[in-house]
Design a protein around this motif. Sequence first.
Motif, mmCIF file in Angstrom:
data_model
loop_
_atom_site.group_PDB
_atom_site.id
_atom_site.type_symbol
_atom_site.label_atom_id
_atom_site.label_comp_id
_atom_site.label_asym_id
_atom_site.label_seq_id
_atom_site.Cartn_x
_atom_site.Cartn_y
_atom_site.Cartn_z
ATOM 1 N N ILE A 1 0.840 -1.201 0.000
ATOM 2 C CA ILE A 1 0.000 0.000 0.000
ATOM 3 C C ILE A 1 0.874 1.249 0.000
ATOM 4 O O ILE A 1 0.587 2.230 -0.697
ATOM 5 C CB ILE A 1 -0.965 -0.010 1.211
ATOM 6 C CG1 ILE A 1 -2.027 -1.098 1.013
ATOM 7 C CG2 ILE A 1 -1.612 1.353 1.425
ATOM 8 C CD1 ILE A 1 -2.825 -1.425 2.257
ATOM 9 N N GLY A 2 1.967 1.218 0.747
ATOM 10 C CA GLY A 2 2.891 2.346 0.759
ATOM 11 C C GLY A 2 3.511 2.596 -0.608
ATOM 12 O O GLY A 2 3.657 3.739 -1.044
ATOM 13 N N ILE A 3 3.854 1.525 -1.325
ATOM 14 C CA ILE A 3 4.416 1.655 -2.673
ATOM 15 C C ILE A 3 3.402 2.318 -3.599
ATOM 16 O O ILE A 3 3.724 3.270 -4.325
ATOM 17 C CB ILE A 3 4.845 0.282 -3.219
ATOM 18 C CG1 ILE A 3 6.026 -0.270 -2.419
ATOM 19 C CG2 ILE A 3 5.191 0.366 -4.709
ATOM 20 C CD1 ILE A 3 6.317 -1.732 -2.695
ATOM 21 N N VAL A 4 2.179 1.821 -3.563
ATOM 22 C CA VAL A 4 1.118 2.400 -4.404
ATOM 23 C C VAL A 4 0.875 3.854 -4.017
ATOM 24 O O VAL A 4 0.708 4.720 -4.881
ATOM 25 C CB VAL A 4 -0.179 1.568 -4.287
ATOM 26 C CG1 VAL A 4 -1.339 2.247 -4.984
ATOM 27 C CG2 VAL A 4 0.050 0.162 -4.869
ATOM 28 N N GLY A 5 0.888 4.133 -2.733
ATOM 29 C CA GLY A 5 0.688 5.512 -2.270
ATOM 30 C C GLY A 5 1.782 6.444 -2.761
ATOM 31 O O GLY A 5 1.498 7.579 -3.195
ATOM 32 N N LEU A 6 3.020 5.996 -2.723
ATOM 33 C CA LEU A 6 4.109 6.834 -3.213
ATOM 34 C C LEU A 6 3.970 7.115 -4.715
ATOM 35 O O LEU A 6 4.233 8.214 -5.170
ATOM 36 C CB LEU A 6 5.464 6.185 -2.906
ATOM 37 C CG LEU A 6 5.893 6.239 -1.454
ATOM 38 C CD1 LEU A 6 7.110 5.369 -1.227
ATOM 39 C CD2 LEU A 6 6.172 7.673 -1.042
ATOM 40 N N LYS A 7 3.537 6.102 -5.430
ATOM 41 C CA LYS A 7 3.316 6.314 -6.880
ATOM 42 C C LYS A 7 2.175 7.308 -7.084
ATOM 43 O O LYS A 7 2.258 8.197 -7.936
ATOM 44 C CB LYS A 7 2.996 4.963 -7.545
ATOM 45 C CG LYS A 7 2.473 5.065 -8.977
ATOM 46 C CD LYS A 7 3.492 5.637 -9.937
ATOM 47 C CE LYS A 7 3.001 5.562 -11.356
ATOM 48 N NZ LYS A 7 3.037 6.817 -12.054
#
Length: 105
Positions: free
Chosen positions: A95-101
């Motif tokens: 979720i953090g990866i998607v949020g950063l994107k």
Amino acid sequence: MAWLILILAGLLEVVWALALKQTHGFTRLGPTVLACSTALLSFVLLSLALRSLPVGTAYAVWVGVGAVGVTLAGIVALGESLSPARLAFVALIAIGIVGLKAVDT
């Protein structure tokens, strides 16, 4: 294009981490060559992605993709433990990866 390069760099991190386990302390040539060559290529691709992405974002995504990938590969291929808590924390990383994107666009 930088995001695609970054994701590929993260996937290569999965390969080198798994190969590193198979080196048995760098005593086995094949896995050692695979681990070192994919690590180098992963670093090169990360550096290319850093040309247009913020370093904090790129590094967090690179590490996150690697961490999620190695964890899932360990569960699927190496018989590592599969617990609801472990999956929940891996999901938080994803979720953090998607949020950063999402915030980078």
